[in-house]
Design an enzyme around this catalytic site. Structure first.
Site, PDB file in Angstrom:
ATOM      1  N   ASN A   8       0.876  -1.176   0.000  1.00  0.00           N
ATOM      2  CA  ASN A   8       0.000   0.000   0.000  1.00  0.00           C
ATOM      3  C   ASN A   8       0.907   1.218   0.000  1.00  0.00           C
ATOM      4  OD1 ASN A   8      -1.824   2.062   0.436  1.00  0.00           O
ATOM      5  ND2 ASN A   8      -2.874   1.080   2.131  1.00  0.00           N
ATOM      6  N   LYS A  15       3.315   0.724   3.191  1.00  0.00           N
ATOM      7  CA  LYS A  15       3.142  -0.383   4.120  1.00  0.00           C
ATOM      8  C   LYS A  15       3.181  -1.682   3.335  1.00  0.00           C
ATOM      9  CE  LYS A  15      -0.791   1.176   5.669  1.00  0.00           C
ATOM     10  NZ  LYS A  15      -2.049   1.304   6.450  1.00  0.00           N
ATOM     11  N   ARG A  89      -2.422  -1.954  -3.731  1.00  0.00           N
ATOM     12  CA  ARG A  89      -3.627  -1.144  -3.608  1.00  0.00           C
ATOM     13  C   ARG A  89      -3.506   0.040  -4.558  1.00  0.00           C
ATOM     14  NH1 ARG A  89      -5.085   3.623   0.432  1.00  0.00           N
ATOM     15  NH2 ARG A  89      -7.323   3.769   0.033  1.00  0.00           N
ATOM     16  N   HIS A 178     -13.139   2.630  -0.696  1.00  0.00           N
ATOM     17  CA  HIS A 178     -13.135   1.596   0.351  1.00  0.00           C
ATOM     18  C   HIS A 178     -13.717   0.282  -0.157  1.00  0.00           C
ATOM     19  CE1 HIS A 178     -13.278   4.995   3.595  1.00  0.00           C
ATOM     20  NE2 HIS A 178     -12.026   4.644   3.333  1.00  0.00           N
ATOM     21  N   LEU A 207     -16.130   2.956   9.156  1.00  0.00           N
ATOM     22  CA  LEU A 207     -15.967   4.209   9.894  1.00  0.00           C
ATOM     23  C   LEU A 207     -14.555   4.307  10.437  1.00  0.00           C
ATOM     24  CD1 LEU A 207     -19.325   4.219  11.924  1.00  0.00           C
ATOM     25  CD2 LEU A 207     -18.877   5.169   9.651  1.00  0.00           C
ATOM     26  N   GLY A 208     -13.761   5.174   9.823  1.00  0.00           N
ATOM     27  CA  GLY A 208     -12.423   5.483  10.292  1.00  0.00           C
ATOM     28  C   GLY A 208     -12.246   6.979  10.185  1.00  0.00           C
ATOM     29  N   GLY A 210     -11.346   8.380   7.473  1.00  0.00           N
ATOM     30  CA  GLY A 210     -12.186   8.442   6.289  1.00  0.00           C
ATOM     31  C   GLY A 210     -13.330   7.470   6.518  1.00  0.00           C
ATOM     32  N   ARG A 239     -12.860  15.769   6.521  1.00  0.00           N
ATOM     33  CA  ARG A 239     -13.621  16.016   5.290  1.00  0.00           C
ATOM     34  C   ARG A 239     -15.066  16.331   5.614  1.00  0.00           C
ATOM     35  NH1 ARG A 239     -11.773  10.457   2.560  1.00  0.00           N
ATOM     36  NH2 ARG A 239      -9.536  10.688   2.916  1.00  0.00           N
ATOM     37  N   GLY A 328     -11.578   1.414  12.055  1.00  0.00           N
ATOM     38  CA  GLY A 328     -11.111   1.819  13.375  1.00  0.00           C
ATOM     39  C   GLY A 328     -12.192   2.277  14.325  1.00  0.00           C
ATOM     40  N   GLY A 330     -15.599   2.091  13.732  1.00  0.00           N
ATOM     41  CA  GLY A 330     -16.690   1.128  13.727  1.00  0.00           C
ATOM     42  C   GLY A 330     -16.423  -0.097  14.583  1.00  0.00           C
ATOM     43  N   GLU A 382      -8.157  -5.481   4.688  1.00  0.00           N
ATOM     44  CA  GLU A 382      -7.956  -5.111   3.295  1.00  0.00           C
ATOM     45  C   GLU A 382      -6.732  -5.793   2.698  1.00  0.00           C
ATOM     46  OE1 GLU A 382      -9.116  -0.734   2.515  1.00  0.00           O
ATOM     47  OE2 GLU A 382      -8.758  -0.831   4.679  1.00  0.00           O
TER      48      GLU A 382
END
Length: 397
Positions: A8, A15, A89, A178, A207-208, A210, A239, A328, A330, A382
């Site tokens: 990623n 990562k 990714r 996502h 839900l993170g 983003g 955002r 994270g 959620g 992911e």
């Protein structure tokens, strides 16, 4: 034994994970960061421990060199776990890429061309692909697109009501993001419930910092909250989410803000941060609990927007089997989960306070046994989803 290297890549970091596919076991993971700075940093973790090093890392190719040095020194050995693919990714696949795709020169040209739709992400993703090709010249590279899962949206769901010819020429439509997470969680939810994915209608809340939501019907994305860019939809850390476009015209006329300043406002200085001064949900909750009215309002707006989307997506699905929280916030925030479904008990959606607040790390049901709709927490993965799609791509599946 075969393995997939999942990458990623960002503009100044990447990562990675190596996953042994027979048992889907993570053999190693790591981070290479501060690329292009005077002092780069590498962290490499295996079941035996974690090692860190500091050295100049000029570019992504040098970053891959640092990563390979970590593997050579601390394992695992690619001789013992040969790579069958490197899965990357890639944020934006436009309408061209519906599934994971083996990278060719033409695919790279298309990823670059789509950079105008994701200028902060696609060039960095492409830099990671270029570096991986140099590091592993005989290993297939696979691009796994965040947008691909949402290519099943119907025209009524993805079209914006603007001039059709202009929209088509400038590639203006809903793409959604996502998608890798939503696809993984949809499959994991079906597996956990012991039901065929094809039989389930669910709403997934990723839900993170983003955040996005997705309505999934029989394993297909039929609605999603992010749009042409990741700015549309839910209130996020920094955002704005949904906004009357005329607000931008008004701000430009009244303050002479440039397009760049407006972009900075909506993407980096709005959302929870703009409302409360805190971009992290944990800080917002702490401030709200202490009586901070701005933080209390930010939390109310955040949850109000989520509940509205749940109702909208239920209407589009016509029936609902599950509401699923992931990522994270959620996965780890009982207050947000409870607030997201507050007042929806007449629709059969509710959480059990005891189940919702009980600690847990795996997939679990948090709704009362009597609820018509299951409410679950399902951790996303992911990296594993990218590895699975990469393996399928090289196997021609």
């Amino acid at each position: 034994m075969s393995a997939i290297l999942v990458v990623n890549s960002g503009s100044s970091s990447f990562k990675y994970q190596v996953i042994e596919m027979e048992g889907e076991e993570v053999l190693a993971s790591g981070l290479v960061e501060r690329i292009g700075e005077e002092s780069g940093h590498t962290r490499h973790t295996t079941p035996s421990g974690t090692w860190e090093s500091t050295r100049p890392i000029a570019d992504h190719t040098a970053g891959f060199g640092a990563m390979l040095d970590a593997f050579a020194e601390h394992g695992p050995s690619f001789d013992e776990h040969p790579l069958v693919a490197v899965g990357h990714r890639v944020v934006h696949g436009g309408k061209r890429f519906h599934e994971a795709t083996i990278v060719t020169p033409l695919v790279k040209i298309n990823i670059e061309d789509l950079s105008e739709l994701a200028p902060l992400h696609n060039p960095a993703n492409l830099a990671g692909i270029d570096a991986a090709e140099k590091a592993f010249p005989s290993v297939p590279q696979v691009a796994v697109f965040d947008t691909a899962f949402h290519q099943t949206l119907a025209p009524a769901a993805y079209a914006y009501a603007i001039d059709k010819a202009l929209a088509e020429k400038q590639r203006v439509r809903r793409y959604g993001f996502h998608g890798t997470s939503h696809k993984y969680v949809a499959g994991a939810t079906a597996e956990f419930l012991g039901k065929p994915l094809s039989s389930l209608k669910m709403i997934i809340l990723h839900l993170g910092n983003g955040a996005s939501m997705c309505a999934v019907d029989g394993g297909r994305s039929v609605e999603t909250s992010m749009g042409m860019t990741p700015l549309e939809g839910l209130v996020m850390g920094t955002r704005s989410g949904d906004l009357d476009p005329a607000v931008l015209f008004h701000l430009h006329r009244k303050t002479d803000m440039s397009f760049g300043e407006l972009d900075e406002l909506l993407n980096r200085r709005s959302g929870l941060l703009g409302l409360s001064g805190h971009g992290d949900m944990r800080d917002v909750q702490t401030a709200a609990a202490s009586g901070d009215e701005a933080a209390q309002l930010a939390l109310e707006v955040y949850l109000h927007r989520i509940r509205g989307y749940i109702g909208e997506y239920w209407a589009q699905l016509g029936h609902l089997d599950a509401v699923v929280f992931t990522a994270g916030v959620g996965e780890n925030n009982p207050l947000v989960r409870a607030g997201s479904v507050a007042g929806l008990s007449e629709m059969g959606v509710a959480v059990s306070p005891e189940l919702n607040e009980a600690p847990g790390s795996g997939a679990r049901v948090i709704s009362p046994e009597s609820s018509r709709v299951k409410v679950l927490v399902v951790p996303t993965n992911e990296e594993l989803e990218i590895a699975r799609q990469s393996l399928a791509a090289v196997n021609g599946e």
